[in-house]
Scaffold this motif. Structure first.
Motif, PDB file in Angstrom:
ATOM      1  N   THR A   1       0.849  -1.188   0.000  1.00 28.70           N
ATOM      2  CA  THR A   1       0.000   0.000   0.000  1.00 28.70           C
ATOM      3  C   THR A   1       0.888   1.242   0.000  1.00 28.70           C
ATOM      4  O   THR A   1       1.827   1.339   0.798  1.00 28.70           O
ATOM      5  CB  THR A   1      -0.918   0.026   1.223  1.00 28.70           C
ATOM      6  OG1 THR A   1      -1.793  -1.103   1.157  1.00 28.70           O
ATOM      7  CG2 THR A   1      -1.751   1.306   1.264  1.00 28.70           C
ATOM      8  N   LEU A   2       0.581   2.162  -0.896  1.00 26.42           N
ATOM      9  CA  LEU A   2       1.295   3.432  -0.967  1.00 26.42           C
ATOM     10  C   LEU A   2       0.502   4.455  -0.168  1.00 26.42           C
ATOM     11  O   LEU A   2      -0.594   4.863  -0.583  1.00 26.42           O
ATOM     12  CB  LEU A   2       1.453   3.876  -2.415  1.00 26.42           C
ATOM     13  CG  LEU A   2       2.017   2.828  -3.393  1.00 26.42           C
ATOM     14  CD1 LEU A   2       2.205   3.442  -4.771  1.00 26.42           C
ATOM     15  CD2 LEU A   2       3.299   2.215  -2.870  1.00 26.42           C
TER      16      LEU A   2
ATOM     17  N   ARG B   1       0.795   7.701   0.707  1.00 28.96           N
ATOM     18  CA  ARG B   1       0.494   9.045   0.216  1.00 28.96           C
ATOM     19  C   ARG B   1      -0.361   9.034  -1.042  1.00 28.96           C
ATOM     20  O   ARG B   1      -1.182   9.914  -1.239  1.00 28.96           O
ATOM     21  CB  ARG B   1       1.801   9.817  -0.033  1.00 28.96           C
ATOM     22  CG  ARG B   1       2.468  10.273   1.262  1.00 28.96           C
ATOM     23  CD  ARG B   1       3.680  11.152   1.000  1.00 28.96           C
ATOM     24  NE  ARG B   1       4.876  10.370   0.753  1.00 28.96           N
ATOM     25  CZ  ARG B   1       5.647  10.456  -0.324  1.00 28.96           C
ATOM     26  NH1 ARG B   1       5.316  11.288  -1.293  1.00 28.96           N
ATOM     27  NH2 ARG B   1       6.736   9.731  -0.458  1.00 28.96           N
ATOM     28  N   GLN B   2      -0.182   8.018  -1.856  1.00 29.94           N
ATOM     29  CA  GLN B   2      -0.968   7.938  -3.092  1.00 29.94           C
ATOM     30  C   GLN B   2      -2.275   7.167  -2.909  1.00 29.94           C
ATOM     31  O   GLN B   2      -3.116   7.156  -3.814  1.00 29.94           O
ATOM     32  CB  GLN B   2      -0.137   7.285  -4.197  1.00 29.94           C
ATOM     33  CG  GLN B   2       1.099   8.081  -4.571  1.00 29.94           C
ATOM     34  CD  GLN B   2       1.666   7.681  -5.916  1.00 29.94           C
ATOM     35  OE1 GLN B   2       1.020   7.001  -6.702  1.00 29.94           O
ATOM     36  NE2 GLN B   2       2.878   8.125  -6.193  1.00 29.94           N
ATOM     37  N   GLN B   3      -2.431   6.536  -1.726  1.00 28.97           N
ATOM     38  CA  GLN B   3      -3.645   5.768  -1.424  1.00 28.97           C
ATOM     39  C   GLN B   3      -3.947   4.750  -2.524  1.00 28.97           C
ATOM     40  O   GLN B   3      -5.073   4.639  -3.025  1.00 28.97           O
ATOM     41  CB  GLN B   3      -4.831   6.712  -1.195  1.00 28.97           C
ATOM     42  CG  GLN B   3      -4.645   7.638   0.001  1.00 28.97           C
ATOM     43  CD  GLN B   3      -5.862   8.494   0.302  1.00 28.97           C
ATOM     44  OE1 GLN B   3      -6.729   8.687  -0.550  1.00 28.97           O
ATOM     45  NE2 GLN B   3      -5.939   8.990   1.523  1.00 28.97           N
ATOM     46  N   LYS B   4      -2.907   3.976  -2.874  1.00 29.19           N
ATOM     47  CA  LYS B   4      -3.047   2.911  -3.860  1.00 29.19           C
ATOM     48  C   LYS B   4      -2.470   1.625  -3.282  1.00 29.19           C
ATOM     49  O   LYS B   4      -1.557   1.668  -2.451  1.00 29.19           O
ATOM     50  CB  LYS B   4      -2.292   3.263  -5.150  1.00 29.19           C
ATOM     51  CG  LYS B   4      -2.809   4.499  -5.867  1.00 29.19           C
ATOM     52  CD  LYS B   4      -1.945   4.783  -7.087  1.00 29.19           C
ATOM     53  CE  LYS B   4      -2.426   6.031  -7.826  1.00 29.19           C
ATOM     54  NZ  LYS B   4      -1.562   6.349  -8.997  1.00 29.19           N
TER      55      LYS B   4
ATOM     56  N   VAL C   1       3.905   4.621 -11.328  1.00 29.96           N
ATOM     57  CA  VAL C   1       4.371   5.275 -10.109  1.00 29.96           C
ATOM     58  C   VAL C   1       5.839   5.641 -10.290  1.00 29.96           C
ATOM     59  O   VAL C   1       6.680   4.773 -10.539  1.00 29.96           O
ATOM     60  CB  VAL C   1       4.193   4.367  -8.876  1.00 29.96           C
ATOM     61  CG1 VAL C   1       4.706   5.070  -7.621  1.00 29.96           C
ATOM     62  CG2 VAL C   1       2.737   3.971  -8.712  1.00 29.96           C
TER      63      VAL C   1
ATOM     64  N   ILE D   1       5.031   6.353   0.103  1.00 27.27           N
ATOM     65  CA  ILE D   1       5.014   6.814  -1.299  1.00 27.27           C
ATOM     66  C   ILE D   1       3.623   7.354  -1.602  1.00 27.27           C
ATOM     67  O   ILE D   1       2.642   6.731  -1.251  1.00 27.27           O
ATOM     68  CB  ILE D   1       5.356   5.669  -2.288  1.00 27.27           C
ATOM     69  CG1 ILE D   1       6.765   5.143  -2.036  1.00 27.27           C
ATOM     70  CG2 ILE D   1       5.201   6.144  -3.730  1.00 27.27           C
ATOM     71  CD1 ILE D   1       7.146   3.977  -2.911  1.00 27.27           C
TER      72      ILE D   1
END
Length: 334
Positions: free
Chosen positions: A252-253, A255-258, A277, A334
């Motif tokens: 899970t990233l 800051r990017q919420q992915k 990314v 990230i």
């Protein structure tokens, strides 16, 4: 100049240091001389300590790491590059496409191979172009008045870069000694690292940089030396098989919420790049440190050659080009 970003430098000097080695002087843009560079803060390059390296954006959209040889100079960086036909092309392009006046993009220095300046004695083992970070260390040890022994392995004297300066340093430093091993010369045996350990092993710190066979022999010989006294800098990652416990996990990233699933045959880096990314990377082998990423949650399975045992145990960062997850999920900054 912002040390956190890449920036441009100008090649102001190129010199032949050995049969296949050239040094490159990289100066800040606008500096007209060493005096002008040193007198104006605008022309100062980010500082570094012995053992540090730069990311250099080589012509042809390649990024390569080269160790810095001139500690505590702020007006220029000096790197040594061996032209290796068996490499992935970076060194050939540095030799063939870069000239005096060329502009190159570089990163601020990073150091995963620091010198312990408080060591009772330093034993340094270099193989070929692995001399570059150790040259910086020898210069600093001489400056500090510390004792050192440098074992320099090369096929022949003509292939040993910076040899004249190293001999001068050994002659002028009362507590320094240079030992050359040219094992391509008939009758010359390879360096006996176990004999080196037997001679210096009581309290010394040991450093090694060179090709994989030398690194393997060095780590095997020093297997029982406390790890805090053993310091390694790899050119490339040793060949290892994928551990049987490799499994899929989720990244899970934050800051990017992915989130992405990382299959056993894919690296985190590959998956992120496939999904657009943007991640800084270079070696893709876990030896350069470019892709180091902060870990917010989960336990990494560290497979790099950069982090120390203490840094691995802390689990604050990981190299996403090779390292994986010991559980089901990781959260990255990230």
């Amino acid at each position: 100049m912002n040390a956190g970003n890449t920036f441009e430098v100008e090649v102001r000097g190129i010199r032949r240091e050995a049969e296949t080695v050239r040094s490159f002087e990289l100066w800040p843009l606008g500096a007209e001389s060493a005096e002008s560079a040193e007198s104006g803060e605008a022309y100062e390059l980010p500082p570094f300590e012995p053992g540090a390296h730069l990311d250099v954006h080589v012509p042809g959209d390649l990024v390569r790491q080269y160790s810095l040889t001139n500690p505590h100079e702020r007006h220029r960086y000096v790197i040594g590059v061996n032209r290796d036909p068996a490499s992935r092309g970076g060194s050939i392009r540095m030799h063939d496409a870069v000239t005096v006046g060329s502009r190159l993009t570089v990163s601020a220095p990073r150091n995963h191979f620091p010198l312990n300046e408080a060591a009772v004695h330093s034993v340094l083992v270099a193989g070929g172009i692995g001399i570059t970070p150790l040259l910086a260390m020898v210069r600093r040890l001489c400056e500090l008045g510390r004792s050192w022994d440098l074992y320099y392995c090369a096929r022949t004297e003509s292939r040993a870069a910076f040899l004249r300066e190293l001999r001068e340093l050994a002659d002028t430093c009362p507590d320094g000694a240079l030992h050359c091993v040219f094992d391509g010369v008939p009758g010359t045996a390879p360096l006996d690292i176990r004999a080196v350990l037997a001679k210096h092993g009581a309290q010394a710190d040991f450093y090694c940089c060179g090709p994989t066979p030398l690194m393997d022999a060095f780590t095997a010989a020093l297997a029982d030396v406390p790890p805090e006294r053993v310091h390694l800098e790899y050119f490339k990652a040793p060949e290892i098989s994928t551990p049987a416990n490799s499994q899929a996990f989720t990244v899970t990233l934050a800051r990017q919420q992915k989130s992405f699933v990382i299959e056993p045959d894919r690296s985190i880096l590959h998956v992120l790049q496939e999904h657009g990314v943007a991640v800084m990377c270079s070696c893709r082998e876990g030896v350069c440190g470019t892709c180091e990423t902060a870990v917010l949650a989960g336990e990494p399975d560290h497979r790099d050659r950069v982090l120390s045992p203490e840094e691995r145990a802390a689990n604050r960062t990981m190299m996403i080009c090779v390292s994986r997850c010991k559980g089901d999920a990781l959260t990255l900054d990230i």
